[in-house]
Design a protein around this motif. Structure first.
Motif, PDB file in Angstrom:
ATOM      1  N   UNK A 106       3.365  -4.384   5.887  1.00  0.00           N
ATOM      2  CA  UNK A 106       3.485  -5.366   4.808  1.00  0.00           C
ATOM      3  C   UNK A 106       2.120  -5.895   4.382  1.00  0.00           C
ATOM      4  N   UNK A 107       1.223  -6.061   5.350  1.00  0.00           N
ATOM      5  CA  UNK A 107      -0.106  -6.561   5.027  1.00  0.00           C
ATOM      6  C   UNK A 107      -0.943  -5.515   4.291  1.00  0.00           C
ATOM      7  N   UNK A 108      -0.587  -4.240   4.442  1.00  0.00           N
ATOM      8  CA  UNK A 108      -1.294  -3.205   3.679  1.00  0.00           C
ATOM      9  C   UNK A 108      -0.972  -3.349   2.196  1.00  0.00           C
ATOM     10  N   UNK A 109       0.281  -3.650   1.887  1.00  0.00           N
ATOM     11  CA  UNK A 109       0.677  -3.801   0.485  1.00  0.00           C
ATOM     12  C   UNK A 109       0.302  -5.168  -0.069  1.00  0.00           C
ATOM     13  N   UNK A 110       0.291  -6.192   0.801  1.00  0.00           N
ATOM     14  CA  UNK A 110      -0.097  -7.539   0.376  1.00  0.00           C
ATOM     15  C   UNK A 110      -1.069  -8.111   1.415  1.00  0.00           C
ATOM     16  N   UNK A 111      -2.370  -7.951   1.187  1.00  0.00           N
ATOM     17  CA  UNK A 111      -3.347  -8.387   2.195  1.00  0.00           C
ATOM     18  C   UNK A 111      -3.340  -9.896   2.443  1.00  0.00           C
ATOM     19  N   UNK A 112      -2.961 -10.674   1.450  1.00  0.00           N
ATOM     20  CA  UNK A 112      -2.973 -12.126   1.622  1.00  0.00           C
ATOM     21  C   UNK A 112      -1.807 -12.550   2.514  1.00  0.00           C
TER      22      UNK A 112
END
Length: 277
Positions: free
Chosen positions: A113-119
């Protein structure tokens, strides 16, 4: 003949290995089943104890209070059942929020999930919004079912429903729905914070339910003024619209303070802590 006998002897071993999942998965299944049974036992004990205490006090409501047919026939009598179910809705919200947050660590999907949304804060806010919408649907459906059952059961209980269609009753339904939703979100944020801190669905749900149902119940019984400081009592009192002992404004202020401290601490851990740790 010997080859056939060897094949027959080898088949049970292959079947036994195929039927049995890996040891880690078996252990995880046993832990999950044990956690579910513990949750059922805790919730069942809590409501059985509360029901026994109410009967012992001679009342039919919270803390031995007596609700007559005249009180139920009032405009706000339509919402008594709905407001009384806020505690159970809060426990459901805690379990849902905690499980949906902590399972990202359990299944290892947080990294994807953090790959698609780093924030991380945007990701956390998105999960909060989605679960809040889901909880809103649950509260609305519960309110509709509760009100429908109230109208259906009122004639059998000889309760007058003449005032339940007035503008005052409609206003009471709206206010109660808002209060129950605020209370459910408070329970949910409490569970979400536990999920972020503990990173385990079973641990966060077990500790949250144990604290809200058992520990706070014992503290409230032993220490008469404990309910003014315990978070679960404040969340529940918001759903009830306040009580004679604790005002609605006091419970709302205490709820905001508790949730602010818990949310800031959990968000800080989520932002600073390594995903793989």
């Amino acid at each position: 003949h010997r080859n056939l006998r060897g094949k027959r002897q080898s088949r049970p071993s292959r079947l036994s290995h195929a039927a049995c999942p890996p040891p880690g998965r078996c252990a995880a299944g046993r832990r999950s089943g044990l956690g579910l049974w513990q949750l059922r036992a805790v919730v069942g004990y809590h409501f059985a104890a509360r029901a026994g205490r109410w009967r012992a006090d001679g009342g039919n409501s919270r803390r031995g209070a007596h609700i007559s047919r005249e009180i139920l026939g009032a405009p706000n009598g339509l919402t008594f059942g709905f407001a009384a179910s806020a505690g159970l809705l809060g426990i459901v919200a805690l379990c849902v929020f905690a499980a949906q947050t902590a399972q990202e660590y359990t299944y290892g999907t947080l990294r994807n999930l953090l790959v698609r949304q780093p924030s991380r804060m945007k990701l956390l806010l998105g999960k909060l919004v989605s679960m809040s919408i889901f909880q809103m649907v649950i509260v609305i459906v519960s309110g509709v079912v509760s009100i429908a059952l109230s109208f259906a059961l009122a004639p059998h209980a000889k309760v007058s429903t003449d005032l339940w269609s007035s503008s005052t009753a409609i206003s009471a339904v709206i206010h109660t729905t808002i209060n129950v939703y605020i209370s459910a979100i408070a329970f949910g944020l409490f569970g979400m914070a536990l999920g972020l801190l503990l990173r385990s669905p079973i641990s966060s749900i077990s500790i949250g339910v144990l604290w809200l149902l058992i520990v706070e119940g014992i503290l409230g019984t032993v220490w008469s003024t404990a309910n003014k400081w315990l978070p679960g009592s404040q969340f529940s009192n918001v759903a009830q619209g306040g009580s004679a002992e604790i005002s609605y404004s006091y419970s709302m202020a205490a709820t905001i303070i508790y949730l602010t401290v818990i949310s800031v601490a959990a968000a800080t851990f989520f932002k600073k802590r390594d995903v793989a740790s």
